[in-house]
Design a protein around this motif. Structure first.
Motif, PDB file in Angstrom:
ATOM      1  N   ASP A  91      20.377 134.721 -61.516  1.00  0.00           N
ATOM      2  CA  ASP A  91      20.927 134.492 -62.849  1.00  0.00           C
ATOM      3  C   ASP A  91      19.995 133.573 -63.632  1.00  0.00           C
ATOM      4  N   GLU A  92      19.230 134.147 -64.561  1.00  0.00           N
ATOM      5  CA  GLU A  92      18.298 133.379 -65.392  1.00  0.00           C
ATOM      6  C   GLU A  92      17.378 132.502 -64.538  1.00  0.00           C
ATOM      7  N   GLY A  93      16.832 133.115 -63.467  1.00  0.00           N
ATOM      8  CA  GLY A  93      15.865 132.420 -62.621  1.00  0.00           C
ATOM      9  C   GLY A  93      16.465 131.478 -61.602  1.00  0.00           C
ATOM     10  N   GLU A  94      17.775 131.583 -61.351  1.00  0.00           N
ATOM     11  CA  GLU A  94      18.443 130.719 -60.373  1.00  0.00           C
ATOM     12  C   GLU A  94      19.205 131.569 -59.358  1.00  0.00           C
ATOM     13  N   THR A  95      19.233 131.102 -58.116  1.00  0.00           N
ATOM     14  CA  THR A  95      19.997 131.793 -57.079  1.00  0.00           C
ATOM     15  C   THR A  95      21.479 131.490 -57.246  1.00  0.00           C
ATOM     16  N   ASP A  96      22.281 132.521 -57.354  1.00  0.00           N
ATOM     17  CA  ASP A  96      23.719 132.360 -57.571  1.00  0.00           C
ATOM     18  C   ASP A  96      24.458 133.251 -56.574  1.00  0.00           C
ATOM     19  N   TRP A  97      24.681 132.721 -55.378  1.00  0.00           N
ATOM     20  CA  TRP A  97      25.340 133.489 -54.324  1.00  0.00           C
ATOM     21  C   TRP A  97      26.777 133.818 -54.711  1.00  0.00           C
ATOM     22  N   LYS A  98      27.185 135.034 -54.450  1.00  0.00           N
ATOM     23  CA  LYS A  98      28.573 135.470 -54.619  1.00  0.00           C
ATOM     24  C   LYS A  98      29.120 135.803 -53.228  1.00  0.00           C
ATOM     25  N   ILE A  99      30.014 134.968 -52.738  1.00  0.00           N
ATOM     26  CA  ILE A  99      30.601 135.178 -51.415  1.00  0.00           C
ATOM     27  C   ILE A  99      31.814 136.102 -51.563  1.00  0.00           C
ATOM     28  N   ILE A 100      31.799 137.205 -50.859  1.00  0.00           N
ATOM     29  CA  ILE A 100      32.881 138.185 -50.935  1.00  0.00           C
ATOM     30  C   ILE A 100      33.920 137.851 -49.860  1.00  0.00           C
ATOM     31  N   VAL A 101      35.174 137.675 -50.287  1.00  0.00           N
ATOM     32  CA  VAL A 101      36.235 137.250 -49.370  1.00  0.00           C
ATOM     33  C   VAL A 101      37.511 138.031 -49.666  1.00  0.00           C
ATOM     34  N   ILE A 102      38.500 137.806 -48.794  1.00  0.00           N
ATOM     35  CA  ILE A 102      39.854 138.278 -49.077  1.00  0.00           C
ATOM     36  C   ILE A 102      40.832 137.191 -48.661  1.00  0.00           C
ATOM     37  N   ASN A 103      41.825 136.985 -49.483  1.00  0.00           N
ATOM     38  CA  ASN A 103      42.877 136.014 -49.211  1.00  0.00           C
ATOM     39  C   ASN A 103      43.564 136.382 -47.890  1.00  0.00           C
ATOM     40  N   VAL A 104      43.733 135.409 -46.984  1.00  0.00           N
ATOM     41  CA  VAL A 104      44.358 135.721 -45.695  1.00  0.00           C
ATOM     42  C   VAL A 104      45.809 136.161 -45.859  1.00  0.00           C
ATOM     43  N   GLU A 105      46.419 135.857 -47.013  1.00  0.00           N
ATOM     44  CA  GLU A 105      47.801 136.265 -47.266  1.00  0.00           C
ATOM     45  C   GLU A 105      47.896 137.584 -48.027  1.00  0.00           C
ATOM     46  N   ASP A 106      46.749 138.203 -48.294  1.00  0.00           N
ATOM     47  CA  ASP A 106      46.772 139.498 -48.959  1.00  0.00           C
ATOM     48  C   ASP A 106      47.387 140.540 -48.027  1.00  0.00           C
ATOM     49  N   PRO A 107      48.162 141.482 -48.558  1.00  0.00           N
ATOM     50  CA  PRO A 107      48.789 142.499 -47.701  1.00  0.00           C
ATOM     51  C   PRO A 107      47.794 143.307 -46.870  1.00  0.00           C
ATOM     52  N   ASP A 108      46.566 143.433 -47.348  1.00  0.00           N
ATOM     53  CA  ASP A 108      45.571 144.244 -46.644  1.00  0.00           C
ATOM     54  C   ASP A 108      44.553 143.417 -45.867  1.00  0.00           C
ATOM     55  N   ALA A 109      44.773 142.123 -45.754  1.00  0.00           N
ATOM     56  CA  ALA A 109      43.763 141.244 -45.139  1.00  0.00           C
ATOM     57  C   ALA A 109      43.399 141.669 -43.718  1.00  0.00           C
ATOM     58  N   ALA A 110      44.361 142.167 -42.966  1.00  0.00           N
ATOM     59  CA  ALA A 110      44.098 142.531 -41.569  1.00  0.00           C
ATOM     60  C   ALA A 110      43.097 143.675 -41.441  1.00  0.00           C
ATOM     61  N   HIS A 111      42.924 144.463 -42.501  1.00  0.00           N
ATOM     62  CA  HIS A 111      42.032 145.624 -42.445  1.00  0.00           C
ATOM     63  C   HIS A 111      40.586 145.288 -42.816  1.00  0.00           C
ATOM     64  N   ASN A 113      37.319 142.847 -42.246  1.00  0.00           N
ATOM     65  CA  ASN A 113      36.686 141.851 -41.390  1.00  0.00           C
ATOM     66  C   ASN A 113      35.184 141.685 -41.640  1.00  0.00           C
ATOM     67  N   ASP A 114      34.584 142.632 -42.377  1.00  0.00           N
ATOM     68  CA  ASP A 114      33.159 142.552 -42.697  1.00  0.00           C
ATOM     69  C   ASP A 114      32.914 143.389 -43.940  1.00  0.00           C
ATOM     70  N   PHE A 153      24.424 144.169 -50.457  1.00  0.00           N
ATOM     71  CA  PHE A 153      25.340 143.165 -49.936  1.00  0.00           C
ATOM     72  C   PHE A 153      24.971 142.836 -48.492  1.00  0.00           C
ATOM     73  N   LYS A 154      24.964 141.565 -48.155  1.00  0.00           N
ATOM     74  CA  LYS A 154      24.726 141.129 -46.782  1.00  0.00           C
ATOM     75  C   LYS A 154      26.066 140.922 -46.077  1.00  0.00           C
ATOM     76  N   ASN A 155      26.032 140.990 -44.745  1.00  0.00           N
ATOM     77  CA  ASN A 155      27.282 140.999 -43.981  1.00  0.00           C
ATOM     78  C   ASN A 155      27.884 139.608 -43.801  1.00  0.00           C
ATOM     79  N   LYS A 156      28.960 139.580 -43.047  1.00  0.00           N
ATOM     80  CA  LYS A 156      29.720 138.352 -42.837  1.00  0.00           C
ATOM     81  C   LYS A 156      28.880 137.241 -42.221  1.00  0.00           C
TER      82      LYS A 156
END
Length: 231
Positions: A91-111, A113-114, A153-156
């Motif tokens: 982003d404009e010459g800067e590293t801006d990591w975006k970590i992809i997650v899911i809320n552990v309380e989401d109905p689909d969280a169990a599905h 893992n990576d 995208f890189k893995n977990k």
């Protein structure tokens, strides 16, 4: 640990603020006092550290998290998440990591893992995410953002390594072993930090904001639409 928020000034105004409290009702810094793990604290993208993967320094703010789940959270809500992967935005010459997650309380969280689970269960979701991050600043007259790894995208495991690295930079920052520039390192709980303040000082900071009032009207330009055409 349960947290609560205190709202100040009028919602939808530039003066509006959220202040965080711990389970005892004491004011805390959401940047420095809410732990990353049960016994640790947050992360920071250090602008003076040139990332070996991207070749750019950090963007000088806490690491960003993108929740892919369907559970809608309240403003200021602190949640536990499962780490799935990461995207390296330049982003404009800067590293801006975006970590992809899911809320552990989401109905689909169990599905999930990576990152491959996202690709498999949400077709085109990751591609749409890259496309949005590439173009979201164009309406402001800025160029398209770029990505490390050609937008892959890189893995977990890779994402967890990024979190650990930025967390180490945060530790150096809040213990004054790294120069944070204009970053405010004031906190109320971090051991070995010279920036710890007393609760009375935290209360003074909160009281400088106006009391909460009725919400201000939402400006009409908030609903303005932009259409992006690729050449």
């Amino acid at each position: 640990m349960a947290y609560s928020i205190e709202q100040r000034a009028n919602a939808n105004s530039l003066e509006y603020r959220l202040f965080f409290k711990d389970c005892k009702g004491k004011y805390i810094s959401p940047f420095h006092d809410i732990p990353l793990y049960a016994d640790e604290a947050k992360t920071w993208e250090n602008p003076s550290h040139i990332d070996e993967n991207t070749g750019f320094g950090g963007d000088n703010d806490p690491i960003d998290v993108c929740d892919i789940g369907s559970k809608v959270c309240e403003r200021g809500e602190v949640i536990r998440v499962k780490v799935l992967g990461t995207l390296a935005l330049i982003d404009e010459g800067e590293t801006d990591w975006k970590i992809i997650v899911i809320n552990v309380e989401d109905p689909d969280a169990a599905h999930f893992n990576d990152i491959e689970d996202v690709r498999r269960l949400k077709p085109n979701y990751l591609e749409s995410t890259v496309d949005w991050f590439r173009t979201y600043k164009v309406p402001d007259g800025k160029p398209e953002n770029q990505f490390a790894f050609d937008g892959e995208f890189k893995n977990k495991d890779f994402a967890i390594d990024v979190i650990k690295c930025t967390h180490a930079h945060w530790k150096a920052l809040v213990t004054k072993n790294s120069n944070g520039g204009e970053i405010n390192c004031k906190n109320t709980t971090v051991q070995d930090s010279p920036f710890v303040c007393k609760q009375e000082e935290a209360e003074t900071i909160v009281n400088t904001a106006p009391p909460r009032g009725p919400a201000s009207p939402i400006p009409a330009d908030v609903d303005k639409w932009y259409y992006y055409q690729k050449n």
